[in-house]
Design a protein around this motif. Structure first.
Motif, PDB file in Angstrom:
ATOM      1  N   PHE A  53      52.864  36.329  40.810  1.00  0.00           N
ATOM      2  CA  PHE A  53      53.245  36.434  42.227  1.00  0.00           C
ATOM      3  C   PHE A  53      54.125  35.253  42.646  1.00  0.00           C
ATOM      4  O   PHE A  53      53.932  34.669  43.699  1.00  0.00           O
ATOM      5  CB  PHE A  53      51.994  36.543  43.103  1.00  0.00           C
ATOM      6  N   ARG A 119      50.898  42.666  49.498  1.00  0.00           N
ATOM      7  CA  ARG A 119      51.683  42.653  48.266  1.00  0.00           C
ATOM      8  C   ARG A 119      52.210  44.046  47.937  1.00  0.00           C
ATOM      9  O   ARG A 119      51.774  45.027  48.530  1.00  0.00           O
ATOM     10  CB  ARG A 119      50.893  42.057  47.101  1.00  0.00           C
ATOM     11  N   ASN A 157      52.979  43.880  37.927  1.00  0.00           N
ATOM     12  CA  ASN A 157      51.529  43.741  37.878  1.00  0.00           C
ATOM     13  C   ASN A 157      50.890  44.986  38.454  1.00  0.00           C
ATOM     14  O   ASN A 157      51.237  45.405  39.555  1.00  0.00           O
ATOM     15  CB  ASN A 157      51.079  42.532  38.712  1.00  0.00           C
ATOM     16  N   GLU A 158      49.998  45.585  37.710  1.00  0.00           N
ATOM     17  CA  GLU A 158      49.272  46.767  38.215  1.00  0.00           C
ATOM     18  C   GLU A 158      50.199  47.681  39.025  1.00  0.00           C
ATOM     19  O   GLU A 158      49.999  47.901  40.230  1.00  0.00           O
ATOM     20  CB  GLU A 158      48.063  46.352  39.041  1.00  0.00           C
ATOM     21  N   ASN A 258      50.085  45.505  32.889  1.00  0.00           N
ATOM     22  CA  ASN A 258      48.636  45.723  32.898  1.00  0.00           C
ATOM     23  C   ASN A 258      48.246  47.018  33.599  1.00  0.00           C
ATOM     24  O   ASN A 258      48.581  47.249  34.740  1.00  0.00           O
ATOM     25  CB  ASN A 258      47.896  44.518  33.503  1.00  0.00           C
ATOM     26  N   ASP A 281      43.275  46.070  33.061  1.00  0.00           N
ATOM     27  CA  ASP A 281      42.430  45.287  33.963  1.00  0.00           C
ATOM     28  C   ASP A 281      41.169  46.095  34.237  1.00  0.00           C
ATOM     29  O   ASP A 281      41.271  47.284  34.565  1.00  0.00           O
ATOM     30  CB  ASP A 281      43.147  45.038  35.302  1.00  0.00           C
ATOM     31  N   TYR A 283      37.494  46.010  36.391  1.00  0.00           N
ATOM     32  CA  TYR A 283      36.530  45.380  37.304  1.00  0.00           C
ATOM     33  C   TYR A 283      35.348  46.317  37.496  1.00  0.00           C
ATOM     34  O   TYR A 283      35.531  47.538  37.594  1.00  0.00           O
ATOM     35  CB  TYR A 283      37.205  45.064  38.650  1.00  0.00           C
ATOM     36  N   GLU A 318      42.751  41.460  32.472  1.00  0.00           N
ATOM     37  CA  GLU A 318      41.982  40.873  33.572  1.00  0.00           C
ATOM     38  C   GLU A 318      40.599  41.486  33.621  1.00  0.00           C
ATOM     39  O   GLU A 318      40.457  42.701  33.473  1.00  0.00           O
ATOM     40  CB  GLU A 318      42.616  41.205  34.934  1.00  0.00           C
ATOM     41  N   VAL A 324      33.909  39.949  42.494  1.00  0.00           N
ATOM     42  CA  VAL A 324      35.234  40.152  43.066  1.00  0.00           C
ATOM     43  C   VAL A 324      35.079  40.024  44.582  1.00  0.00           C
ATOM     44  O   VAL A 324      34.002  39.691  45.076  1.00  0.00           O
ATOM     45  CB  VAL A 324      35.837  41.519  42.652  1.00  0.00           C
ATOM     46  N   TRP A 326      36.894  42.375  46.794  1.00  0.00           N
ATOM     47  CA  TRP A 326      37.572  43.494  47.470  1.00  0.00           C
ATOM     48  C   TRP A 326      36.705  44.737  47.596  1.00  0.00           C
ATOM     49  O   TRP A 326      37.186  45.793  47.978  1.00  0.00           O
ATOM     50  CB  TRP A 326      38.889  43.817  46.763  1.00  0.00           C
ATOM     51  N   PHE A 356      41.071  37.403  35.775  1.00  0.00           N
ATOM     52  CA  PHE A 356      41.682  36.962  37.009  1.00  0.00           C
ATOM     53  C   PHE A 356      40.644  36.048  37.651  1.00  0.00           C
ATOM     54  O   PHE A 356      39.560  36.505  37.968  1.00  0.00           O
ATOM     55  CB  PHE A 356      41.999  38.120  37.957  1.00  0.00           C
ATOM     56  N   GLU A 366      42.197  36.369  48.248  1.00  0.00           N
ATOM     57  CA  GLU A 366      41.219  36.476  47.156  1.00  0.00           C
ATOM     58  C   GLU A 366      40.421  35.191  46.964  1.00  0.00           C
ATOM     59  O   GLU A 366      39.937  34.902  45.867  1.00  0.00           O
ATOM     60  CB  GLU A 366      41.951  36.901  45.877  1.00  0.00           C
ATOM     61  N   HIS A 369      37.067  35.489  45.366  1.00  0.00           N
ATOM     62  CA  HIS A 369      37.024  36.111  44.031  1.00  0.00           C
ATOM     63  C   HIS A 369      36.679  35.027  43.020  1.00  0.00           C
ATOM     64  O   HIS A 369      37.222  33.926  43.073  1.00  0.00           O
ATOM     65  CB  HIS A 369      38.409  36.694  43.736  1.00  0.00           C
TER      66      HIS A 369
HETATM   67  C1  GLA Z   1      43.957  42.869  40.152  1.00  0.00           C
HETATM   68  C2  GLA Z   1      45.234  42.076  40.297  1.00  0.00           C
HETATM   69  C3  GLA Z   1      44.978  40.626  40.499  1.00  0.00           C
HETATM   70  C4  GLA Z   1      43.835  40.409  41.446  1.00  0.00           C
HETATM   71  C5  GLA Z   1      42.609  41.090  40.920  1.00  0.00           C
HETATM   72  C6  GLA Z   1      41.388  40.881  41.772  1.00  0.00           C
HETATM   73  O1  GLA Z   1      43.553  42.998  38.868  1.00  0.00           O
HETATM   74  O2  GLA Z   1      46.096  42.243  39.213  1.00  0.00           O
HETATM   75  O3  GLA Z   1      46.158  40.055  41.015  1.00  0.00           O
HETATM   76  O4  GLA Z   1      44.180  40.939  42.685  1.00  0.00           O
HETATM   77  O5  GLA Z   1      42.864  42.466  40.884  1.00  0.00           O
HETATM   78  O6  GLA Z   1      40.272  41.528  41.258  1.00  0.00           O
END
Ligand code: GLA
Length: 678
Positions: A53, A119, A157-158, A258, A281, A283, A318, A324, A326, A356, A366, A369
């Protein structure tokens, strides 16, 4: 198909598993960076992702770059022996960009322009975003391709996490271009979309739009919706492709972005083919998956990612050391869970476990987190656990490059998923992930490892194929499944499968159109159940209560294994089995409760001669066991997520502790072992 280049990363890490995470030094004063590197060394960190970022800092105004700080970070990491997965920083354009190019902001289905300030605030089709991203990528790769710390490129990213669909006019024009490529002629589109219905016939390409919010309480053309899902996945993939192409032109290092495993908006089969190595990634969802659901999710996610990687080693890009921030409620991980969770991914083919993020933030969205370095600092249990994990991963270096074998495949298709969950269907309770999750879990709870496969995949190396809710299927894929059965394979098809073709048109003549012949059943009418309604299914030992779905029909020449004892389909078959050629085809016509599903899939496993990874009379709750195999032998990962000790009948040496393992050895509650067998 690319893939398979994880080995280049592990070679750059001296043959070790990757360990580390996102490092965001820009969030911290520069005089702290040397301490970061020292702590990374203490923990055994060998790979960090930098710059995800950083666009706003790297390009403070259009065309003016400030790479000084990144030069210093990379040099410092290199001097400390830490390798870098360098981002091209295109994940979030800076506020100056969005202000200068307001037409690049995404627009939702109601026509509302979404703002920057979080973002990924861009429209994937925006030419302004795409050229700015290309310029930034070019500048970054030109500067760092030869940097000795950089071993991997991290694109964006994602993708699509927050902007998977955009409905603006630019997207509409791009959608039309995509549709012209797909259909050529407008008549072909009219035909595919069934526009004879509701006066939707198009006479001019300019009339065609994304599926924006329709007039109140009605439904947008389903094939238009389906094509928009397809287009949106492709459009983001085009963004990835363009940036990856620039990186590959100027640099030899592998390129990845990712993934988010079962992420509905992106057809990761198509995406995976464009990766030099697949990364993911993961979670844990704290709520909603039921007891052990999160533990099972570790296995199911990793099975998918390994399958996307074509069986090659992949990278866990990640996950989290603890909570986390969120989810509505964000529990901390239990003692020992960090290690079990990380090793669950390694067990299923990951050649590294990254997190992460390096340091838990002190500001920003975050800040609650978890990170490798917690807010509490290094005099903390969390940090000691991180250091211990680093050392454990070092002791497992020899598993790198080995692969997981499976005799069972679960058919999984994003296009069918998009079609399946469309509005205006027989029941709003149809949900692909609920079904896939329960089927995969029924095998996981019996110690059987599964791959996931695309409908066009070669099936020869499998004995058992599971097909839950494959609503949409092509003739070619249906034929391949039938051929698999004729050749001796066992298939289990789930309800509401084989219903439509690629255009979402019903296959006529009775359900389940594409599989009627194979299964030897003829369903005349769906009889979906009301919320909370249950029907009794008899024939599987004791009676079971099924939910969501029932069907009125008959087995033609299939054996009726179980039927409905009551409800709207009373007397009709619920589960059937039919021998076909040398193989067997099962059908499950309703959502069975877990024990009944386990029973049916267990019988299908018997037909297919599939056996669990360990010879245990009953599989202990919470035991995850899977085998990685290499040229020199195999590695049995046994992870006890449960609260009781379990006996693991295997012979060998535990790589983690160095102790000999015999069939009588027990694995303590919460513990794990990696048993080498030569
Ligand atoms: C995603 C994003 C990270 C962060 C994590 C938080 O994986 O790629 O930037 O926001 O979630 O869990």
């Amino acid at each position: 198909m690319r893939n398979g280049r994880m080995s280049e990363v592990t070679s750059a890490l001296s043959g070790r598993l990757a360990f580390g995470g996102d490092y965001n030094p820009e969030q911290w004063p520069e005089d702290q960076w040397p301490e970061d590197v020292r702590l990374m060394q203490e923990a055994g960190v060998n790979l960090v992702t930098v710059g995800v970022f950083s666009w706003a800092l790297l390009e403070p105004e259009e065309g003016r770059y400030d790479f000084g700080w990144l030069d210093r970070v990379l040099d410092l990491l290199h001097a400390g022996g830490i390798r870098v997965d360098l981002a091209n920083a295109t994940a979030t354009p800076p506020p100056w960009f969005s202000r200068a190019y307001p037409q690049s902001l995404p627009v939702d289905e109601h026509g509302a322009v979404r703002s920057y300030g979080a973002r990924q605030a861009f429209c994937p089709s925006s030419p302004d975003y795409r050229s700015a991203a290309a310029r930034l990528t070019t500048a970054i790769v030109a500067r760092y391709a030869a940097h000795p710390a950089v071993v991997l490129w991290h694109v964006h990213n994602e993708y699509g996490c927050h902007n998977w669909h955009c409905y603006c006019d630019t997207s509409a024009a791009a959608f039309r271009t995509w549709l012209r490529q797909r259909y050529g002629e407008l008549d072909a589109l009219n035909d595919a979309w069934g526009t004879a219905f509701w006066s939707q016939h198009y006479y001019d390409w300019e009339e065609v739009l994304p599926p924006r919010t329709p007039a109140y309480q009605t439904s947008v053309n389903p094939t238009q919706q389906l094509d928009f899902w397809r287009f949106s996945s492709d459009e983001l993939l085009d963004c990835f492709r363009a940036e990856a192409r620039i990186l590959r032109r100027h640099s030899a290092q592998p390129v990845t972005t990712n993934f988010m495993h079962f992420f509905k908006p992106l057809d990761y089969w198509a995406w995976a083919a464009e990766q030099d190595l697949v990364s993911n990634d993961h979670y844990l969802m704290a709520e909603g998956l039921g007891e052990r659901g999160a533990t099972h999710d570790l296995a199911m996610s990793a099975d998918l990612v390994r399958s996307l990687a074509g069986g090659s080693p992949w990278l866990l890009m990640e996950h989290s050391t603890s909570a986390v921030n969120w989810q509505p409620r964000n529990p901390a991980k239990a003692p020992g869970q960090l290690r079990r969770d990380s090793l669950s991914h390694v067990a299923r083919g990951a050649d590294g476990a990254l997190f992460f993020q390096w340091r838990a933030s002190r500001a920003g969205s975050e800040k609650f987190h978890s990170g490798l370095v917690p807010h509490a600092g290094t005099d903390s249990r969390q940090w000691r656990d991180v250091v211990a994990l680093g050392s454990e991963l070092r002791s497992l270096a020899q598993v790198t490059g080995t692969s997981v074998e499976s005799e069972v495949a679960v058919l999984f298709d994003w296009h069918s998923w998009w079609g399946l969950e469309m509005d205006s269907h027989p029941s709003a309770d149809v949900n692909l992930m609920t079904e896939v999750r329960s089927w995969h879990r029924a095998l996981w709870e019996q110690g059987v490892t599964c791959d996931f496969v695309h409908p066009d995949a070669e099936l020869d190396r499998y004995r058992l194929l599971l097909v839950p809710n494959l609503y949409l299927v092509s003739d070619a894929a249906a034929d391949r499944i039938a051929q698999f059965v004729r050749g001796g394979g066992t298939v289990v098809v789930g309800w509401f499968s084989g219903i439509v073709d690629e255009n979402d048109h019903i296959r006529l003549g009775g359900y389940p159109g594409a599989f009627r012949e194979l299964l030897g059943i003829q369903v005349e009418e769906f009889a979906p159940l009301l919320a909370g309604q249950q029907v009794t299914v008899t024939g599987l030992g004791r009676d079971h209560l099924a939910t969501v779905w029932a069907e009125r029909g008959q087995g033609t020449d299939a054996e009726v294994v179980a039927s409905y004892a009551d409800g709207p389909a009373a007397g009709d078959p619920a589960v059937t089995r039919r021998s076909r050629g040398q193989g067997t085809a099962w059908y499950i016509g309703t959502r069975l409760p877990p024990d009944a599903l386990k029973e049916v899939l267990g019988r299908a496993m018997g037909d297919a001669h599939v056996v669990p990874v360990l010879d245990l009379a009953t599989w202990p709750a919470g035991l995850d066991a899977v085998r990685r195999r290499g040229a020199d032998g195999s590695y049995l990962f046994a992870i006890n997520h449960g609260g009781e000790p379990v006996r693991v009948p295997a012979e060998g040496t535990d790589l983690v502790t160095g102790r000999d393992w015999t069939t009588g050895t027990t694995l303590a509650a919460g513990d794990l072992a990696v048993i080498v067998q030569r």
